[in-house]
Design an enzyme around this catalytic site. Structure first.
Site, short mmCIF file in Angstrom:
data_model
loop_
_atom_site.label_atom_id
_atom_site.label_comp_id
_atom_site.label_asym_id
_atom_site.label_seq_id
_atom_site.Cartn_x
_atom_site.Cartn_y
_atom_site.Cartn_z
N GLU A 43 0.89 -1.32 0.09
CA GLU A 43 0.04 0.05 0.03
C GLU A 43 0.98 1.17 0.00
O GLU A 43 0.27 2.21 -0.61
CB GLU A 43 -0.87 -0.04 1.33
CG GLU A 43 -2.01 -1.09 1.32
CD GLU A 43 -3.10 -0.80 0.23
OE1 GLU A 43 -3.53 0.32 0.03
OE2 GLU A 43 -3.40 -1.88 -0.50
N ASP A 74 -8.51 6.77 -7.77
CA ASP A 74 -9.41 5.42 -7.94
C ASP A 74 -10.90 5.40 -7.90
O ASP A 74 -11.75 4.54 -7.51
CB ASP A 74 -8.72 4.42 -6.88
CG ASP A 74 -9.03 4.63 -5.19
OD1 ASP A 74 -9.53 5.90 -5.19
OD2 ASP A 74 -8.78 3.83 -4.56
N THR A 113 -7.85 8.74 0.35
CA THR A 113 -7.40 7.30 0.94
C THR A 113 -6.46 7.88 2.10
O THR A 113 -5.64 8.58 1.82
CB THR A 113 -6.60 6.53 0.00
OG1 THR A 113 -7.63 6.09 -1.09
CG2 THR A 113 -6.03 5.56 0.47
#
Length: 269
Positions: free
Chosen positions: A54, A72, A77
């Site tokens: 990640e 995305d 995020t």
């Protein structure tokens, strides 16, 4: 001479027992309540493995303050496992943080905008001030506690329940957890529940009498087309690393570990 077959069978049996006794502890499969990824070094190993995929690092401790829009479609995020505004788990983290620190909380004013952002990639009411507030709050141990709480309740604990049902070792638990982090805890075909359901169509779980290595490979086979649905996950390095651990029969996630992720080399001693 009448007793010779018995001696031969006995000798074979003793040899089999001796070989079984020589099996590496790391090759022991199956779920053991005191040896899970919930705590201790196995938790640290699991989080380091996920962080290498990640965040391109094994130092997951530095990821609590991470935040960006990676394009995305999930908005921002953030945090240790990539909570997002679109999924709503980032809002859950901040709600928990506000519960722990109700006064003088720099993230509290953003809760209405976070509620409105669920299900979309919008930055409305958030933007650079929100990013700054998140990064400042990450210096507070109570935000770290909040992230760990949502991580455990929404991701890790459900994974451990599923792993116990399927009788999976720490390696299987990590493989389940990685899928849960990437695909979410839903039951549709593109979420963790759907992937697990498809895997069970391909192979028996250890609980059903199946071989754990065969089942985990079936799970990764079921996960592969789901990964390829998103441009960000076309590189299947994380699955390649997991298959390597299966081949090595490192069911206990014993260190040292070496693996590659997106062309980079990592190790844990």
């Amino acid at each position: 001479m009448k007793h010779q077959p018995v001696k031969i069978i006995t000798a074979i049996g003793l040899l089999a027992l001796a070989l079984a006794g020589c099996q590496s502890p790391s090759a022991t499969s199956g779920y053991q309540p005191g040896q899970t990824i919930k705590t201790g070094q196995r938790r640290d190993t699991t989080f380091s493995l996920v962080a290498s995929a990640e965040n391109s690092t094994t130092n997951y401790h530095r990821q609590y303050g991470y935040i960006e829009d990676i394009g995305d479609g999930r908005g921002y995020t953030a945090g240790i496992i990539g909570f997002t505004t679109a999924n709503g788990d980032l809002r859950q983290v901040i709600q928990r943080y506000v519960h722990l620190k109700p006064q003088h909380n720099g993230l509290k004013p953003y809760l209405p905008a976070l509620k409105a952002a669920v299900g979309s990639a919008t930055h409305h009411g958030l933007g650079h001030p929100f990013i700054h507030a998140w990064q400042q709050a990450a210096k507070d141990s109570q935000l770290v506690q909040a992230e760990n709480h949502i991580l455990d309740t929404e991701y890790l604990n459900p994974v451990l329940r599923a792993a116990k049902q399927d009788n999976l070792s720490p390696l299987g638990q990590y493989i389940y957890y990685d899928a849960m982090v990437v695909h979410g805890p839903g039951n549709d075909k593109s979420s963790f529940g759907g992937i697990r359901r498809q895997a069970k169509r391909l192979a028996k779980t250890p609980r059903q009498g199946g071989n754990e290595a065969h089942y985990l490979n079936a799970f990764l086979k079921a996960r592969t087309p789901i990964m390829r649905q998103e441009a960000a996950h076309h590189d299947l390095s994380r699955l390649t690393a997991q298959r390597q651990f299966i081949r090595d029969k490192n069911f206990q996630l014993k260190r040292p570990l070496k693996w590659q992720m997106y062309g980079d080399h990592y190790h844990l001693n």
